[in-house]
Design a protein around this motif. Structure first.
Motif, short mmCIF file in Angstrom:
data_model
loop_
_atom_site.label_atom_id
_atom_site.label_comp_id
_atom_site.label_asym_id
_atom_site.label_seq_id
_atom_site.Cartn_x
_atom_site.Cartn_y
_atom_site.Cartn_z
N LYS A 66 0.80 -1.23 0.00
CA LYS A 66 0.00 0.00 0.00
C LYS A 66 0.83 1.29 0.00
N LEU A 67 2.11 1.21 -0.31
CA LEU A 67 2.96 2.40 -0.22
C LEU A 67 2.43 3.54 -1.09
N TYR A 68 2.25 3.29 -2.37
CA TYR A 68 1.89 4.37 -3.29
C TYR A 68 0.42 4.78 -3.15
N GLU A 69 -0.42 3.84 -2.81
CA GLU A 69 -1.82 4.18 -2.55
C GLU A 69 -1.93 5.04 -1.29
N ALA A 70 -1.15 4.68 -0.26
CA ALA A 70 -1.15 5.48 0.97
C ALA A 70 -0.56 6.86 0.71
N LEU A 71 0.47 6.92 -0.11
CA LEU A 71 1.08 8.21 -0.46
C LEU A 71 0.06 9.11 -1.15
N GLU A 72 -0.65 8.57 -2.11
CA GLU A 72 -1.66 9.35 -2.83
C GLU A 72 -2.75 9.82 -1.87
N TRP A 73 -3.17 8.95 -0.96
CA TRP A 73 -4.21 9.29 0.02
C TRP A 73 -3.73 10.41 0.95
N ASP A 122 -2.84 -6.06 1.93
CA ASP A 122 -4.27 -5.81 2.13
C ASP A 122 -4.85 -5.45 0.77
N ASN A 123 -5.87 -6.16 0.36
CA ASN A 123 -6.43 -5.98 -0.98
C ASN A 123 -7.57 -4.97 -1.05
N SER A 124 -7.95 -4.38 0.06
CA SER A 124 -9.00 -3.37 0.04
C SER A 124 -8.39 -1.99 -0.15
N ASP A 125 -9.22 -1.01 -0.49
CA ASP A 125 -8.73 0.35 -0.73
C ASP A 125 -8.13 0.94 0.54
#
Length: 233
Positions: A66-73, A122-125
């Motif tokens: 989730k590194l890049y998804e967390a970064l974007e969030w 973790d496969n959820s958003d």
């Protein structure tokens, strides 16, 4: 090792409360006139009001994928520290981890880290509920070996990785004390924040037992769950 609770001190309590409970949206567990606590995965993060300014480095663990998804969030909610050449993530090859950094409202340097060895995908958003727990706290020292030995003896933890002279670590990948020698390492990466032994308290879980830790004036006091207090100078 896991951090169950971490208490830090701030002279900007109200703004920290707003940042953690509103801007980032962590669940508010307790609010008093001089302190508050939020739920961070398996951990509890609290701030207590102080007159003096303190500067900490601490870190939150996120799922390995989730590194890049967390970064974007996070970029939608707060400014991310640019490390160099516009880069916002840092790879730690020997730790098999990547992270990014941001400041809280007290000017502490905080971090989200993905540790691939933990295989905790973790496969959820991603949202703030996906933060797994507090992962690191800085415990600066003038003698890494002495500090590590005390932690290992009293908490039944182990030295993890690093340089025993300049920058060591104690714990496991789920929870780590960062042990920089402030006489040899001047600032917290990737900032100009001077490394100093700032006070904090914590409750950690190690080998299925809980311990309370007080770090103050570069001295560590630990209390095992049998109530016995350990004090070293």
């Amino acid at each position: 090792m896991k951090f169950k609770k971490l208490k830090l001190y701030t002279n900007k309590l109200e703004s920290e409360l707003k940042f953690y409970s509103e801007t980032l949206g962590f669940e508010l567990l307790e609010q008093k006139s001089n302190s508050f606590s939020v739920k961070v995965g398996w951990s509890e993060l609290s701030f207590e009001k102080s007159e003096k300014e303190y500067k900490y480095h601490y870190c939150f663990l996120i799922p390995a994928n989730k590194l890049y998804e967390a970064l974007e969030w996070m970029e939608k909610r707060t400014e991310i520290v640019t490390i160099e050449n516009g880069r916002k993530t840092q790879n730690f090859e020997s730790w098999n981890a990547d992270s990014f950094y941001f400041y809280d409202t007290s000017g502490n340097i905080a971090e989200f880290i993905a540790r691939y060895d933990l295989k905790n995908n973790d496969n959820s958003d991603f949202d703030i509920s996906k933060v797994l727990g507090i992962n690191e706290i800085g415990m600066p020292t003038a003698n890494i070996k002495k500090t590590n030995d005390q932690l290992s003896n009293e908490l039944k933890t182990e030295y993890w990785k690093g340089d025993i002279e300049r920058f060591g670590t104690n714990g496991t990948q789920e929870g780590i004390f960062l042990l920089p020698n402030y006489n040899l390492k001047a600032v917290w990466f990737p900032t100009t924040i001077k490394i100093k032994p700032e006070p904090f308290e914590a409750i950690i879980e190690s080998r299925e037992k809980e311990y309370h830790i007080e770090f103050r004036n570069e001295k560590i006091k630990t209390t095992a769950n049998n109530g016995r207090r350990c004090t070293s100078s």
